[in-house]
Design a protein around this motif. Structure first.
Motif, PDB file in Angstrom:
ATOM      1  N   MET A  11       0.852  -1.177   0.000  1.00  0.00           N
ATOM      2  CA  MET A  11       0.000   0.000   0.000  1.00  0.00           C
ATOM      3  C   MET A  11       0.896   1.238   0.000  1.00  0.00           C
ATOM      4  O   MET A  11       1.825   1.346   0.789  1.00  0.00           O
ATOM      5  N   ALA A  12       0.604   2.158  -0.862  1.00  0.00           N
ATOM      6  CA  ALA A  12       1.409   3.368  -0.994  1.00  0.00           C
ATOM      7  C   ALA A  12       1.110   4.337   0.143  1.00  0.00           C
ATOM      8  O   ALA A  12      -0.017   4.431   0.623  1.00  0.00           O
ATOM      9  N   LYS A  13       2.140   5.031   0.557  1.00  0.00           N
ATOM     10  CA  LYS A  13       1.979   6.026   1.621  1.00  0.00           C
ATOM     11  C   LYS A  13       1.360   7.286   1.032  1.00  0.00           C
ATOM     12  O   LYS A  13       1.760   7.756  -0.024  1.00  0.00           O
ATOM     13  N   TRP A  14       0.383   7.835   1.735  1.00  0.00           N
ATOM     14  CA  TRP A  14      -0.291   9.047   1.278  1.00  0.00           C
ATOM     15  C   TRP A  14       0.559  10.257   1.612  1.00  0.00           C
ATOM     16  O   TRP A  14       1.041  10.406   2.729  1.00  0.00           O
ATOM     17  N   THR A  15       0.763  11.124   0.643  1.00  0.00           N
ATOM     18  CA  THR A  15       1.486  12.366   0.870  1.00  0.00           C
ATOM     19  C   THR A  15       0.591  13.531   0.467  1.00  0.00           C
ATOM     20  O   THR A  15      -0.071  13.478  -0.580  1.00  0.00           O
ATOM     21  N   PRO A  16       0.552  14.560   1.288  1.00  0.00           N
ATOM     22  CA  PRO A  16      -0.315  15.701   0.946  1.00  0.00           C
ATOM     23  C   PRO A  16       0.197  16.441  -0.284  1.00  0.00           C
ATOM     24  O   PRO A  16       1.392  16.539  -0.517  1.00  0.00           O
ATOM     25  N   LYS A  17      -0.729  16.999  -1.052  1.00  0.00           N
ATOM     26  CA  LYS A  17      -0.369  17.735  -2.257  1.00  0.00           C
ATOM     27  C   LYS A  17      -0.179  19.223  -2.000  1.00  0.00           C
ATOM     28  O   LYS A  17       0.286  19.951  -2.848  1.00  0.00           O
ATOM     29  N   HIS A  18      -0.564  19.675  -0.816  1.00  0.00           N
ATOM     30  CA  HIS A  18      -0.404  21.078  -0.452  1.00  0.00           C
ATOM     31  C   HIS A  18      -0.045  21.161   1.027  1.00  0.00           C
ATOM     32  O   HIS A  18      -0.221  20.212   1.777  1.00  0.00           O
ATOM     33  N   GLU A  19       0.468  22.299   1.431  1.00  0.00           N
ATOM     34  CA  GLU A  19       0.863  22.477   2.821  1.00  0.00           C
ATOM     35  C   GLU A  19      -0.361  22.707   3.703  1.00  0.00           C
ATOM     36  O   GLU A  19      -1.365  23.250   3.260  1.00  0.00           O
ATOM     37  N   ALA A  20      -0.239  22.295   4.939  1.00  0.00           N
ATOM     38  CA  ALA A  20      -1.321  22.483   5.895  1.00  0.00           C
ATOM     39  C   ALA A  20      -1.446  23.966   6.246  1.00  0.00           C
ATOM     40  O   ALA A  20      -0.446  24.683   6.299  1.00  0.00           O
ATOM     41  N   PRO A  21      -2.657  24.430   6.477  1.00  0.00           N
ATOM     42  CA  PRO A  21      -2.827  25.845   6.857  1.00  0.00           C
ATOM     43  C   PRO A  21      -2.301  26.099   8.262  1.00  0.00           C
ATOM     44  O   PRO A  21      -2.174  25.182   9.069  1.00  0.00           O
ATOM     45  N   GLU A  22      -2.004  27.346   8.540  1.00  0.00           N
ATOM     46  CA  GLU A  22      -1.575  27.736   9.881  1.00  0.00           C
ATOM     47  C   GLU A  22      -2.717  27.508  10.864  1.00  0.00           C
ATOM     48  O   GLU A  22      -3.879  27.712  10.517  1.00  0.00           O
TER      49      GLU A  22
END
Length: 113
Positions: A1-12
């Motif tokens: 199973m592939a690890k999920w990586t976010p496509k954008h940075e988390a908001p402050e």
């Protein structure tokens, strides 16, 4: 199973009146405890005594929360004052933040995470 990586940075994270919010919640838990206290016998007879102790536990944990958020708020203000007085921050060759700021607070650490 592939690890999920976010496509954008988390908001402050949102910063609001944290101390006032925790204090208000603590007061609410304690008031609920006091309101239920005269009905101790009824709660005991019907097996709902845990309602009373839940309110007292909420008030007690709220006191710990008030202590924590006041310290966190003070550490954030100290770090901001230090950054303002140092100008660029970290220009004196020191690495890291020795203010004792709570984890997750915005300190003046010059180390990359």
């Amino acid at each position: 199973m592939a690890k999920w990586t976010p496509k954008h940075e988390a908001p402050e994270p949102l910063e609001g009146p944290v101390v006032a919010t925790i204090t208000g919640g603590t007061i609410l838990w304690f008031v609920l405890f006091l309101v239920q206290l005269p009905f101790y016998g009824w709660f005991d007879d019907h097996g709902h005594l845990w309602w009373l102790w839940t309110c007292l536990a909420g008030a007690g944990l709220g006191l710990i929360g008030i202590w924590y958020v006041r310290g966190r708020d003070a550490a954030i203000k100290r770090a901001a004052a230090r950054a303002a007085s140092d100008g660029a921050g970290g220009a004196d060759g020191t690495a890291g933040d020795a203010s004792g700021a709570a984890p997750g607070s915005k300190g003046t650490s010059s180390t990359a995470v």
